[in-house]
Design a protein around this motif. Structure first.
Motif, mmCIF file in Angstrom:
data_model
loop_
_atom_site.group_PDB
_atom_site.id
_atom_site.type_symbol
_atom_site.label_atom_id
_atom_site.label_comp_id
_atom_site.label_asym_id
_atom_site.label_seq_id
_atom_site.Cartn_x
_atom_site.Cartn_y
_atom_site.Cartn_z
ATOM 1 N N CYS A 16 35.172 7.845 77.150
ATOM 2 C CA CYS A 16 34.636 8.338 78.343
ATOM 3 C C CYS A 16 34.467 9.076 78.812
ATOM 4 O O CYS A 16 35.679 9.655 79.666
ATOM 5 C CB CYS A 16 33.460 6.752 78.206
ATOM 6 S SG CYS A 16 32.275 7.299 79.295
ATOM 7 N N ASP A 17 33.911 10.712 79.547
ATOM 8 C CA ASP A 17 34.346 11.485 80.278
ATOM 9 C C ASP A 17 33.441 10.976 81.398
ATOM 10 O O ASP A 17 33.888 11.338 82.698
ATOM 11 C CB ASP A 17 33.660 13.115 79.361
ATOM 12 C CG ASP A 17 33.838 13.808 78.264
ATOM 13 O OD1 ASP A 17 34.823 13.280 78.226
ATOM 14 O OD2 ASP A 17 33.192 14.378 78.054
ATOM 15 N N ARG A 18 33.159 10.023 81.646
ATOM 16 C CA ARG A 18 32.550 9.371 82.776
ATOM 17 C C ARG A 18 33.677 8.417 83.160
ATOM 18 O O ARG A 18 33.857 8.546 84.047
ATOM 19 C CB ARG A 18 30.982 9.119 82.629
ATOM 20 C CG ARG A 18 30.140 8.333 83.715
ATOM 21 C CD ARG A 18 30.094 9.414 84.761
ATOM 22 N NE ARG A 18 29.137 9.179 85.795
ATOM 23 C CZ ARG A 18 30.070 9.356 86.651
ATOM 24 N NH1 ARG A 18 30.773 9.844 88.060
ATOM 25 N NH2 ARG A 18 28.983 8.872 87.920
ATOM 26 N N CYS A 19 34.164 7.150 82.611
ATOM 27 C CA CYS A 19 35.127 6.519 83.776
ATOM 28 C C CYS A 19 36.020 6.059 82.902
ATOM 29 O O CYS A 19 36.622 5.813 82.636
ATOM 30 C CB CYS A 19 34.237 4.916 83.175
ATOM 31 S SG CYS A 19 33.786 4.513 81.658
ATOM 32 N N LEU A 35 30.528 16.286 75.157
ATOM 33 C CA LEU A 35 30.703 15.081 75.628
ATOM 34 C C LEU A 35 31.285 13.934 75.261
ATOM 35 O O LEU A 35 29.995 13.978 74.043
ATOM 36 C CB LEU A 35 29.886 14.594 77.058
ATOM 37 C CG LEU A 35 29.345 15.878 77.719
ATOM 38 C CD1 LEU A 35 27.960 15.774 78.338
ATOM 39 C CD2 LEU A 35 30.159 16.176 78.804
ATOM 40 N N PHE A 37 31.047 9.503 75.527
ATOM 41 C CA PHE A 37 30.309 8.532 76.214
ATOM 42 C C PHE A 37 30.579 7.271 75.851
ATOM 43 O O PHE A 37 30.866 6.698 74.916
ATOM 44 C CB PHE A 37 29.009 8.371 76.831
ATOM 45 C CG PHE A 37 28.645 9.659 77.830
ATOM 46 C CD1 PHE A 37 28.940 10.217 78.817
ATOM 47 C CD2 PHE A 37 27.990 10.307 77.122
ATOM 48 C CE1 PHE A 37 28.843 11.031 79.697
ATOM 49 C CE2 PHE A 37 26.959 11.905 77.928
ATOM 50 C CZ PHE A 37 27.783 12.452 79.272
ATOM 51 N N CYS A 38 31.058 5.974 76.984
ATOM 52 C CA CYS A 38 30.883 4.922 76.434
ATOM 53 C C CYS A 38 29.613 4.336 75.586
ATOM 54 O O CYS A 38 28.894 5.026 76.563
ATOM 55 C CB CYS A 38 31.286 3.865 77.681
ATOM 56 S SG CYS A 38 30.744 3.769 78.938
ATOM 57 N N HIS A 41 27.683 4.128 79.743
ATOM 58 C CA HIS A 41 26.878 5.955 80.297
ATOM 59 C C HIS A 41 26.323 6.968 78.788
ATOM 60 O O HIS A 41 25.462 7.618 79.146
ATOM 61 C CB HIS A 41 28.055 6.338 80.376
ATOM 62 C CG HIS A 41 28.986 5.918 81.816
ATOM 63 N ND1 HIS A 41 29.527 5.492 81.597
ATOM 64 C CD2 HIS A 41 28.236 5.928 82.888
ATOM 65 C CE1 HIS A 41 30.588 4.599 83.403
ATOM 66 N NE2 HIS A 41 28.769 5.217 83.593
ATOM 67 N N GLU A 44 23.141 5.553 79.163
ATOM 68 C CA GLU A 44 22.341 5.158 80.055
ATOM 69 C C GLU A 44 21.878 7.294 80.586
ATOM 70 O O GLU A 44 20.774 7.668 81.000
ATOM 71 C CB GLU A 44 23.135 5.791 81.813
ATOM 72 C CG GLU A 44 22.974 5.994 82.902
ATOM 73 C CD GLU A 44 24.399 5.493 83.824
ATOM 74 O OE1 GLU A 44 23.602 6.217 84.922
ATOM 75 O OE2 GLU A 44 25.505 4.924 83.762
ATOM 76 N N TYR A 45 22.428 7.924 79.928
ATOM 77 C CA TYR A 45 22.175 9.237 79.758
ATOM 78 C C TYR A 45 21.927 9.510 78.854
ATOM 79 O O TYR A 45 21.290 10.926 78.339
ATOM 80 C CB TYR A 45 23.668 9.859 79.656
ATOM 81 C CG TYR A 45 24.306 10.001 80.776
ATOM 82 C CD1 TYR A 45 23.561 10.157 82.553
ATOM 83 C CD2 TYR A 45 25.418 9.851 80.901
ATOM 84 C CE1 TYR A 45 24.588 9.362 83.278
ATOM 85 C CE2 TYR A 45 26.386 9.346 82.707
ATOM 86 C CZ TYR A 45 26.029 9.256 83.884
ATOM 87 O OH TYR A 45 26.650 9.360 85.010
#
Length: 78
Positions: A16-19, A35, A37-38, A41, A44-45
């Motif tokens: 994930c690029d966020r976490c 991108l 994501f898990c 996320h 969420e997005y």
């Protein structure tokens, strides 16, 4: 000859690029770029990314396919 680009299936090394957790969602942005994501996320997005007309490929079903390992269930009594 025409070639079609297909995204490879996400694996455990895709993060994930966020976490940094394992990625289950691949997003290709309309302006280019990608991108990962898990599941958390991704959920969420996703609404905002849909508004931007991004191409979203989710592999959440992989979470349902995962079976607990003996180590994960050690010490749990039925």
């Amino acid at each position: 000859m025409t070639s079609t680009l297909t995204a490879e299936t996400l694996t455990a090394v895709d993060r994930c690029d966020r976490c940094g957790a394992q990625a289950y969602v691949r997003v290709t942005l309309p302006a280019g770029g990608e991108l990962l994501f898990c599941a958390h996320h991704g959920r969420e997005y996703t609404p905002k990314l849909r508004e931007l007309d991004a191409d979203i490929v989710d592999e959440y079903s992989k979470l349902d396919d995962q079976q607990p390992t003996p180590a994960a269930t050690a010490g749990i009594e039925s």
